[in-house]
Design an enzyme around this catalytic site. Structure first.
Site, PDB file in Angstrom:
ATOM      1  CB  CYS A   1      -0.963   0.056   1.172  1.00 59.01           C
ATOM      2  SG  CYS A   1      -2.081  -1.329   1.301  1.00 59.01           S
TER       3      CYS A   1
ATOM      4  CD  GLU B   1      10.390 -12.961  -4.991  1.00 57.96           C
ATOM      5  OE1 GLU B   1      10.109 -12.388  -3.923  1.00 57.96           O
ATOM      6  OE2 GLU B   1      11.456 -12.772  -5.603  1.00 57.96           O
TER       7      GLU B   1
END
Length: 606
Positions: free
Chosen positions: A2, A486
Site C-alpha cells: 500500500c 516470484e
C-alpha cells in the site's frame, strides 16, 4: 504494501499526489484513489486496477484543490473493487482517510458505530477510522490523539477534514510514515521514494506519533500528547534513481546497478580499504568479543542472505550462528541474553516480522544490529549498531541489489569479527583486497546476459524447475528458485544437492529442468555427481559454474561460467545470472516483472 501520500501547499494537489503515488507503484497494489479539499467539500475519486485508471478519472473530473490525499491499496479486508479503494469518508463527508495496515478490532468498532447511526459503504476495516475521527470533534489532531487509543492492530493513517483546508494529520503504529519538508509545501508519505522528487529532507514518525502537517509548519506529538522534535534526515537518493533510466523494467535496471551498489557498500563499510574494521559504526574489536553467538533474523530474500551470512560468521569468524525466520522467531520464546548479538536484515527497515523480532531481542537484553538499505528506517532506529547497505532505492518488488549488498554487509561483519579475534590476519586482508575487485566480476556476469537469455528461452514453457547447490551456494539455489517463482509464476524449488535423492529425484523426467550451481572448488566433484544422477533420469541440466570442467559440459545443455573467486565472494557473483534468468523467463511469459501478482515490496503487516 500500500502507498500513502498527503500533500499541502500552493500547487494543485492532484498532479503532485499522482506523481508521488507513481513512485510507490512498486510496493504492490490493486486499486487507487484520491481525496481533494474543494472549498466546501471533500471530493473522493477511486478506481480499481492500475494508477493510470485513477489518473484518467481524476483529470476528466477536473478537481482543483491544494490539500490532497492519495492511496494505492493492496486488499486485505474486502475485494479489490472501487468501493473498497481508499480514501474512505464518514457518511457526511467530514473526514477522509487513507490507511495502511490492519485494524484487528474493526468489527467491534463498526458495531458500536452502527449503533450510533453510522452508515458504512465499504467492506474494509479502514472505514471505521474515518467515522471515529469525524465523531471526535472539529480539531482533527485532537481526534487523532484520542482515536489511537481505540485502534488495535497496525496502522499508518493520513487524514484531512472538510473544516480544515490547510492540514494533513498523520499517525502511525507499525507501518511507516515519513514527512517530507519542501519550500512552502510539505508531504506525508509511506515511503521516502514518494518525497524524493520534491525534497530530500524528511523525518520518520515513531510509533504513537501524531503529525499535524501544514504548508509552512509541521508539529509532531508523541504517544503521551507532548510536542516533540524528530531528527531530520537527508536522503542519499537522487530523484533519477526512482526512474527506469532507459531500461525496460526497474528490475533489469537494478540488476545492472549491482556493481556500483556493491562498490558503494564496500567503501561505506570499509572506509580504510586495507583494514577490516567496523569501529567507525561502533562495532570495535572489544564490542564484538563481548558476544559468543549470533542470531540472524530476516524474511524472504533477506533470509537467504542470512543463510550465506551463517557460513561467513562460522567459517571466517568462528562464531556460533543461527538463522531464524523473523515470522517464527518470537513465537519460539528464544533464549537470548547479553552474550547474544541479533542481526535484523531488511531492505526497507520496516518489515513487520523482522522489526518485531528485533524488538523482542532488544527487550531481552541482546545486542542488536540492523542491516538495512533505508536510512532512518525503524530497524535502524531500533538497533544499537547499523550496517547500512548502499543499494539506493530498489523499486522492483523482487529484490536484487539489496540482496547482494546485504551479502557484502554480512561479509564485512564476519571479517571485522575475524580480525577482532586475531585469526590469520594475512588471509583476512587478502580476502578483503580481492573483494574490492568484485564489482568487475559482476560486470563480467552481466555480460553473460545473452547466454542466460538462451537458457530462458528453453525454460519459458516449463512448469517446474529444481535448483541445486552445495555449501555456501545452497542458499543461492533457494534464492534463484524464489526469484523464478516470484516473477514468472513458474514453480521452482531450491535444494541442497546432496538431499535431492531423499525425495525430489522422484519428480525428475525429461520435462523437469534442473539448474545446477557447480563452480570450481572443494565441492565441485560432489555437485557433478549429483548432476550425473539428474541426467540418469533424463532431466535437462543447465549449469552455472566451471566452464573448464569437460564432464560438466557433457552433462549440461548449457554452462554459464562463474568467475574463479574465493568462496566467500562466489555468492555475490552467482546471484547476478540467477536474477537475469528469472527476469528473462518472466519477460518471455508476459509477466509483470516489477509488480508481480499478490506480492508487495515492503510487508508491513504480519
Amino acid at each position: 504494501m500500500c502507498g500513502i501520500v498527503g500533500y499541502v501547499g500552493p500547487r494543485e494537489g492532484v498532479p503532485v499526489v499522482l506523481e508521488a503515488l507513481r513512485h510507490l507503484e512498486y510496493r504492490g497494489y490493486d486499486s487507487a484513489g484520491v481525496a481533494v479539499h474543494c472549498g466546501d467539500r471533500l471530493e473522493v475519486l477511486r478506481a480499481p486496477g492500475k494508477l493510470i485508471n485513477l489518473a484518467e478519472k481524476a483529470y476528466a473530473a477536473g478537481l482543483h484543490g491544494h490539500l490532497t490525499l492519495g492511496h494505492t491499496r493492496w486488499a486485505t479486508h474486502g475485494a479489490p473493487i472501487e468501493r473498497n479503494a481508499h480514501p474512505h469518508t464518514d457518511e457526511d463527508g467530514r473526514v477522509a482517510v487513507v490507511h495502511n495496515g490492519i485494524i484487528e478490532n474493526f468489527r467491534e468498532l463498526k458495531g458500536e458505530l452502527e449503533a450510533q447511526g453510522a452508515r458504512f459503504s465499504s467492506d474494509t476495516d479502514s472505514e471505521v477510522i474515518a467515522h471515529l475521527l469525524a465523531r471526535g470533534g472539529k480539531d482533527l489532531a485532537a481526534a487523532a490523539l484520542a482515536v489511537r487509543e481505540k485502534l488495535h492492530g497496525q496502522y499508518a493513517v493520513a487524514a484531512i477534514a472538510r473544516d480544515d483546508p490547510g492540514s494533513v494529520v498523520a499517525f502511525r503504529n507499525g507501518p511507516p510514515l515519513v514527512v517530507g519538508f519542501g519550500e512552502g509545501e510539505n508531504l506525508v508519505a509511506s515511503d521516502p521514494a514518494a518525497v524524493v522528487a520534491m525534497t530530500r529532507r524528511c523525518v520518520h514518525l515513531e510509533d504513537g506519533d501524531v503529525a499535524v502537517v501544514r504548508a509552512n509548519e509541521v508539529r509532531i506529538f508523541d504517544g503521551a500528547g507532548r510536542q516533540v522534535e524528530r531528527p531530520v534526515i537527508t536522503l542519499d537518493w537522487e530523484p533519477g534513481e526512482v526512474e527506469r533510466g532507459g531500461f525496460r523494467h526497474f528490475m533489469l535496471k537494478e540488476i545492472n546497478e549491482q556493481p556500483g551498489a556493491v562498490s558503494e557498500t564496500l567503501h561505506a563499510l570499509f572506509p580504510d580499504m586495507g583494514q577490516p574494521s567496523l569501529a567507525h559504526v561502533g562495532l570495535d574489536p572489544a564490542t564484538l568479543r563481548r558476544f559468543t553467538n549470533v542470531r540472524l533474523v530476516a524474511c524472504g530474500t533477506s533470509w537467504h542472505a542470512a543463510l550465506v551470512g551463517k557460513f561467513y560468521l562460522e567459517r571466517l569468524a568462528k562464531v556460533r550462528c543461527e538463522v531464524e525466520y523473523a515470522s517464527e522467531f518470537r513465537y519460539r520464546e528464544p533464549l537470548l541474553g547479553s552474550d547474544t548479538l541479533v542481526v535484523g536484515i531488511t531492505q526497507s527497515g520496516e518489515t513487520a516480522d523482522t522489526v518485531a523480532a528485533m524488538r523482542l531481542a532488544r527487550e531481552a537484553g541482546a545486542g542488536l544490529v540492523a542491516v538495512c538499505n533505508v536510512r532512518g528506517a525503524l530497524a535502524e532506529r531500533l538497533a544499537t549498531w547499523r550496517l547500512p547497505t548502499h543499494a539506493g532505492p530498489e523499486i522492483g518488488v523482487a529484490s536484487t541489489k539489496a540482496f547482494t549488498t546485504q551479502l557484502v554487509a554480512l561479509l564485512a561483519l564476519a571479517l571485522a569479527w575475524r580480525d577482532a579475534k586475531g585469526l590469520a590476519a594475512n588471509e583476512t586482508r587478502a580476502l578483503l583486497e580481492r573483494a574490492w575487485a568484485l564489482p568487475y566480476d559482476l560486470d563480467g556476469m552481466l555480460a553473460r546476459a545473452p547466454e542466460v537469455a538462451a537458457i530462458a528461452a528453453e525454460l519459458e514453457h516449463a512448469t517446474n524447475a529444481l535448483y541445486l547447490g552445495r555449501g555456501v551456494l545452497y542458499p543461492l539455489a533457494l534464492e534463484g528458485a524464489l526469484k523464478l517463482k516470484e516473477i514468472s509464476y513458474l514453480h521452482a524449488e531450491g535444494y541442497p544437492a546432496g538431499e535431492m535423492k531423499h525425495g525430489p529425484i522422484a519428480l525428475l523426467d525429461e520435462s523437469f529442468p534442473v539448474i545446477a550451481l557447480c563452480p570450481a572448488g572443494e565441492l565441485s566433484e560432489k555437485v557433478r555427481s549429483n548432476v550425473e544422477e539428474v541426467r540418469a533420469r533424463k532431466a535437462p541440466v543447465y549449469a552455472f559454474g566451471d566452464a573448464s570442467d569437460a564432464r560438466l559440459a557433457e552433462l549440461a545443455r548449457a554452462v554459464v561460467p562463474l568467475p574463479e573467486l574465493p568462496w566467500p565472494l562466489l555468492p555475490v557473483a552467482t546471484a547476478v545470472p540467477l536474477q537475469l534468468l528469472a527476469y528473462e523467463v518472466a519477460v518471455r511469459r508476459g509477466c509483470d516483472v516489477d509488480q508481480p501478482r499478490n506480492l508487495a515490496k515492503s510487508v508491513t503487516v504480519e
